[in-house]
Enzyme design. Sequence first.
Site, short mmCIF file in Angstrom:
data_model
loop_
_atom_site.label_atom_id
_atom_site.label_comp_id
_atom_site.label_asym_id
_atom_site.label_seq_id
_atom_site.Cartn_x
_atom_site.Cartn_y
_atom_site.Cartn_z
N GLU A 1 141.88 -70.65 28.99
CA GLU A 1 140.89 -70.44 27.92
C GLU A 1 141.67 -70.42 26.62
O GLU A 1 142.41 -69.47 26.36
CB GLU A 1 140.17 -69.10 28.10
CG GLU A 1 139.43 -68.95 29.42
CD GLU A 1 138.16 -69.76 29.50
OE1 GLU A 1 137.80 -70.43 28.52
OE2 GLU A 1 137.54 -69.73 30.57
N LYS B 1 149.12 -59.22 32.73
CA LYS B 1 150.07 -59.04 31.64
C LYS B 1 149.33 -59.00 30.30
O LYS B 1 148.91 -60.03 29.78
CB LYS B 1 151.11 -60.16 31.59
CG LYS B 1 152.27 -59.75 30.67
CD LYS B 1 153.05 -60.90 30.10
CE LYS B 1 152.38 -61.60 28.97
NZ LYS B 1 152.16 -60.79 27.77
N ALA C 1 150.66 -72.22 23.90
CA ALA C 1 151.11 -71.45 25.07
C ALA C 1 150.42 -71.97 26.33
O ALA C 1 151.04 -72.08 27.39
CB ALA C 1 150.83 -69.96 24.87
N GLY C 2 149.14 -72.32 26.20
CA GLY C 2 148.39 -72.87 27.35
C GLY C 2 149.01 -74.16 27.86
O GLY C 2 149.13 -74.37 29.07
N CYS D 1 137.97 -66.62 19.54
CA CYS D 1 138.20 -68.03 19.82
C CYS D 1 136.98 -68.92 19.60
O CYS D 1 137.10 -70.06 19.24
CB CYS D 1 138.66 -68.16 21.27
SG CYS D 1 137.53 -67.33 22.40
N GLU E 1 142.83 -74.11 14.04
CA GLU E 1 142.27 -72.78 14.22
C GLU E 1 142.98 -71.81 13.28
O GLU E 1 144.21 -71.66 13.35
CB GLU E 1 142.47 -72.34 15.68
CG GLU E 1 141.84 -71.00 15.98
CD GLU E 1 142.07 -70.57 17.43
OE1 GLU E 1 143.22 -70.58 17.89
OE2 GLU E 1 141.07 -70.21 18.08
N GLY F 1 144.64 -67.58 25.67
CA GLY F 1 145.55 -67.47 24.54
C GLY F 1 145.54 -68.76 23.74
O GLY F 1 144.55 -69.51 23.78
N SER F 2 146.63 -69.00 23.07
CA SER F 2 146.69 -70.15 22.15
C SER F 2 146.86 -71.46 22.93
O SER F 2 147.38 -71.47 24.05
CB SER F 2 147.84 -69.96 21.18
OG SER F 2 149.05 -69.93 21.91
N THR F 3 146.48 -72.54 22.29
CA THR F 3 146.62 -73.85 22.92
C THR F 3 148.09 -74.20 23.19
O THR F 3 148.41 -74.67 24.29
CB THR F 3 145.90 -74.92 22.07
OG1 THR F 3 144.50 -74.59 22.07
CG2 THR F 3 146.08 -76.32 22.64
#
Length: 481
Positions: free
Chosen positions: A253, A179, A235-236, A289, A388, A231-233
């Site tokens: 990651e 995706k 969303a992770g 990142c 970030e 992706g972002s923390t």
Amino acid sequence: MDHRHEHLYIGGAWVRPATDRLITPVNPSTEEPLGSVPEAVEEDVDAAVSAARAAFDAPDGWATWEPGRRAEVMERFATELDARAEAIATAVSSQNGMPVGLARQLEVGYPSAVLRFYAGLARSTEFTETRAGLLGGPVEVRHVPVGVVAAIVPWNYPQVLSTFKIAPAMAAGCTVVLKPSPEAVLDSFVVAEAAQAAGVPAGVLNIVPGGREAGAHLVSHPGIDKVAFTGSTPAGRAIAEVCGRLLRPVTLELGGKSAGIVLDDAVLDPAVIGEDLVRATLTNNGQTCFLSTRILAPRSRYAEVVDLVTGLARSLPVGDALDESTVIGPLVSAQQRERVEGYIAKGRAEGARVTTGGGRPSARERGWFVEPTVFADVDNSSVIAQEEIFGPVLCVLPYDDVDDAVRLANDSDFGLGGTVWTADPERGAAVARRVRTGTIGVNRYLPDPAAPFGGTKASGLGRELGPEGLRAYLQPQSIYR
Ligand code: NAD
């Protein structure tokens, strides 16, 4: 450039999407629309998972192929990607603002190299070994593919980050539903064409361009065996919660706020370290990142380091991402620019000093540009040193001695990358060993496909690349004989 696609690549064929919903990527350099592709909705994701499932579960399916045969397909895939290098580079650059020269280096040559690397590992890895058991008989230990993989990637390096997942998954014998992010989807259609031309068997790779809802549906889908996310923390974390509940393996990651430790013996000459320092701190307009965006300088040479970083940032040509001379392109979206400008305002409000940049380049009327910006006199506990920013914004912080530098480097929620700058690489490596991050470079930084890449703490779980990256797509089965 006008790209229009009406079908989705699912089960090795171009199929009609379930709805007429479209994704319409926009060129961040010009704010012009770039075309449209179908947006995958839940039914499309279901179809893609079914196709991947069928390809994986078939008695003579991809998972059962002799690894060398899979490697041949992967090498053909790499060749077909290389044949489409320019189309991919311009598609990426015109969607996410990556300078096209960088897109040519990182978004085309590097992914095909990663595919070839994992094709080689497919050939050389012992997927089955027999051990002497402790209880009389031997034990056959098989490393079998984990199954159908959901690969979810962000827009900043759509090709690299997809390949970090697709290549080891294919080498292991897994099948994949990829995706891409809505901001960078056009290049994924070129990848689908390359896969088809290479003869990647039907269902081994399926692509569902879509947003958060499609991603969330994919992550929790009962047909998925493993999730690989970049992706972002935030969303992770959301994805990890779902995977935790489902006991579904997941690699993450995530974000970073890495430190660049300048030791007191570093050669602070732009002609000597300028190119590597810019690469390690500002690559892809700061939308990377692992960048060393917290530059730690010894108090004895603080002013010199601030001058060096300020001069370098000021010297970088800002412009249209497709312009060959551009080093700093725009941010991916108006929203991302707003976020970055919010951080610049916060930095000022917190009392940090802007030594260059801080605004929008006056020469550019269109496009989501922000000037390369350097903050001096930054406190490590401030928002701009801890969060970030994901734009061309650097902080320079003073330290007292090496212990203090290591303490500041480690005083972060993140733990992805970092660099040490020194005239003595051995001394640099000794300092690097004290930094708690998944990766770190001495006088340079670029993830090497031969070695594991990933983060500690809020930067993620698990590793991609290297033989370790292949292990993430295998699970052991022990047969007591
Ligand atoms: P994002 O987290 O918003 O989105 C990433 C991808 O996940 C997109 O495809 C998005 O549609 C999807 N997604 C978002 N929420 C989801 C959910 N709940 N379930 C399933 N899918 C979901 O990130 P972004 O803004 O696109 O990318 C920037 C971030 O990515 C930065 O934080 C950056 O540091 C990080 N990043 C990390 C690495 C790394 O290797 N560690 C590499 C590049 C980027």
